[in-house]
Design a protein around this motif. Sequence first.
Motif, short mmCIF file in Angstrom:
data_model
loop_
_atom_site.label_atom_id
_atom_site.label_comp_id
_atom_site.label_asym_id
_atom_site.label_seq_id
_atom_site.Cartn_x
_atom_site.Cartn_y
_atom_site.Cartn_z
N HIS A 153 0.82 -1.21 0.00
CA HIS A 153 0.00 0.00 0.00
C HIS A 153 0.86 1.26 0.00
O HIS A 153 0.47 2.29 -0.58
N PHE A 154 2.02 1.20 0.65
CA PHE A 154 2.92 2.35 0.58
C PHE A 154 3.39 2.57 -0.86
O PHE A 154 3.44 3.70 -1.34
N ARG A 155 3.72 1.49 -1.54
CA ARG A 155 4.26 1.59 -2.91
C ARG A 155 3.21 2.15 -3.89
O ARG A 155 3.57 2.82 -4.85
N THR A 156 1.97 1.87 -3.65
CA THR A 156 0.91 2.41 -4.52
C THR A 156 0.31 3.69 -3.96
O THR A 156 -0.64 4.23 -4.52
N ASN A 157 0.89 4.16 -2.83
CA ASN A 157 0.43 5.39 -2.17
C ASN A 157 -1.06 5.34 -1.86
O ASN A 157 -1.81 6.30 -2.03
N GLU A 158 -1.50 4.17 -1.40
CA GLU A 158 -2.92 3.97 -1.06
C GLU A 158 -3.09 4.12 0.45
O GLU A 158 -2.43 3.45 1.24
N TRP A 159 -3.98 5.03 0.84
CA TRP A 159 -4.22 5.25 2.26
C TRP A 159 -4.83 3.99 2.89
O TRP A 159 -5.59 3.25 2.25
N LEU A 160 -4.51 3.78 4.16
CA LEU A 160 -5.05 2.59 4.81
C LEU A 160 -5.22 2.80 6.31
O LEU A 160 -4.63 3.72 6.89
N VAL A 161 -6.01 1.91 6.88
CA VAL A 161 -6.22 1.85 8.33
C VAL A 161 -5.46 0.64 8.86
O VAL A 161 -5.57 -0.46 8.32
N LEU A 162 -4.69 0.86 9.92
CA LEU A 162 -4.04 -0.24 10.64
C LEU A 162 -4.84 -0.47 11.91
O LEU A 162 -4.90 0.40 12.79
N GLN A 163 -5.46 -1.63 12.00
CA GLN A 163 -6.35 -1.94 13.11
C GLN A 163 -5.71 -3.01 13.97
O GLN A 163 -5.17 -4.00 13.46
N GLY A 164 -5.76 -2.84 15.28
CA GLY A 164 -5.18 -3.85 16.16
C GLY A 164 -5.28 -3.43 17.61
O GLY A 164 -5.79 -2.36 17.95
#
Length: 643
Positions: free
Chosen positions: A382-393
Amino acid sequence: MRPLPDGAQGATPAGRPTPHPRHPGDGRDVSATGSAPTPATRTTTSAAAERIAAARDAFLHHEQLREDAVRPPILASWIRSRDSDVAPDSIDLPEIDRETDSPLMRAATPIVSELCDQFATEPVSLILCDGDGVVLDRRTGDSALRQHLDRVWLVPGFSYAEQHVGTNGIGTALEGRRPTEVFGHEHFVEHLEDLACAGAPIRHPVTGKILGVVDLTCWRSEANALMVATAATTARRIEEALLAASGRHELTLLHDYLTAVQRGGDSAVLAVGDDLVMMNDRARELIAPGDQVPLLAGATDALRAGRNRQLVVDLPSGATARVQCRPSWNEAGSAGGILQVSLTHRETVGRGSATPTITTALPTAVGSGALWTKCAQAVDRHFRTNEWLVLQGEHGSGRTTLARATHHLHSPAGHVRVLDAGDVGPRWLSEVSDELGGGGGGTLVLREVDRLPPAAAAALADVLEPHRESTDPERAWVVATRSSSRTTDSPELASLLDCFPRTIEVPPLRHHVEDVAELVPYLLARLTRGADLTCAPEALRVLMRHRWPGNVEQLYQVLRKVVSRRRTGVIRLEDLPPETRVLARRVLTPLESIECDAIVDALLDADGNKAEAARRLGMSRATIYRKIRGYGIATPEGAGMSR
């Protein structure tokens, strides 16, 4: 189950021991038949025994104990007993069907009989239990001791696991996985204070699994230091008998496996038999749990061919396995052998790099276990495609660390900004807007967005909206972190999360506990600024068997306590805080740990109703009861479940 009431007398159902009254002055049992030892045969309470009794009383009243008040293994067991809600003033035991014709019973019976002949005139009982602490066999030639053991239900068919009886030689040996002695007031339950016991675990000679415990129990006044040595020697003799009875296939496979491990260096090695799979540490680290089934299925078919073969297997994780198969035997309907595995990954071309790479190690994000590596690889994509994301944990699981480390892997000098939702306000939203509009790329981490008030969540969504669909190559990479939640999101939070097209679950430390072996030296180096402080293997094994509900953050705080006392040398068992020894009976595999959590969540959703939890999980009531016992899940009425 029926509790053992103080002062109860009279008949009980057939097969159930009859409790007797206790002397109000000195706590001794008084038998109606007069068969209990008289005061003249008792040794006067020593200062050490009085000190332990006082420590136990202080512990039960939640008072602070001196460090030398009681032995560390006993204190750790007391903590586990209290956490399991064991009653200190009564005994409440489940009666369980016992297996009378098992490999353990067949191997142990001649040895137990021989030893009992030697102890025929001694006031000692020899007890054999299975891996759940259920008494399989109990022998003694002393009638007074036999009657006392009947009164405390230390009889065949009843479980003396620590979760039922608290600290004792049988259950605590199972929990500690080592020979254990418990004397007098070190027992958690007061009805056992007149006894001394020493137990030693019995392991399967091939798999290493604990099959049971052999225990010596006598009056506290008759105890001596040779008890634990005798129990350990007896356990080794039983293990030798089990080895002699093992099938030739198991022995052949074990020999080939050990040879392959010794010669394989850093290779991933597995041994596969009809009902047996063994793997070395490298294989557990390298092969994701979801990849193991297809890998073993293909390899088993190859082993049945009866000759050396090399396979190439595409795995669900996206990896490709090259497997060298070497049969150990091949007969009609039966095959087994050794697998040596190497993995290659399907590479992805990333932003800012013309060279395809795949992340398997991250700066400042330590771990090489399968689940952690898979999570790191997903974040990397996701970093390489510059796609925003949620890290859940869960709290402390490493969500922010993972985002930072991924950024620094590709842009060591790049800009990273972390904004905590706890600081939300007009200025906070302005800082978010500045980071997004700066045009310099970089990474923005928004921590714990699920803690935002509804109005703030809606305002943040408005700030993010103009940038989330941008195709600008210099657009900032935005990561939001949130806790694993079992509650419904508010409409405002749901709208905010719509700005992030992907969510990745960061596994809790208990799901990749093998990474503790890498985290400990890394965290020690941080805490000591590079001083020479290492962790002894036995201390590291204890840390790896802890469940770590607070995840990596809890491990860090525990090591801070250790470093405050010892900054150089070697960390031993005695250096670890007592809470680190509240252990699982064994290290759970990632799949077992996930299943354990699923059962806990189902019990919470069903308000502790096991039948309803079993229905929701699609398993039988017998299965969920067995798994609750096996995983040590506490299910007190009206209270939350413990993981």
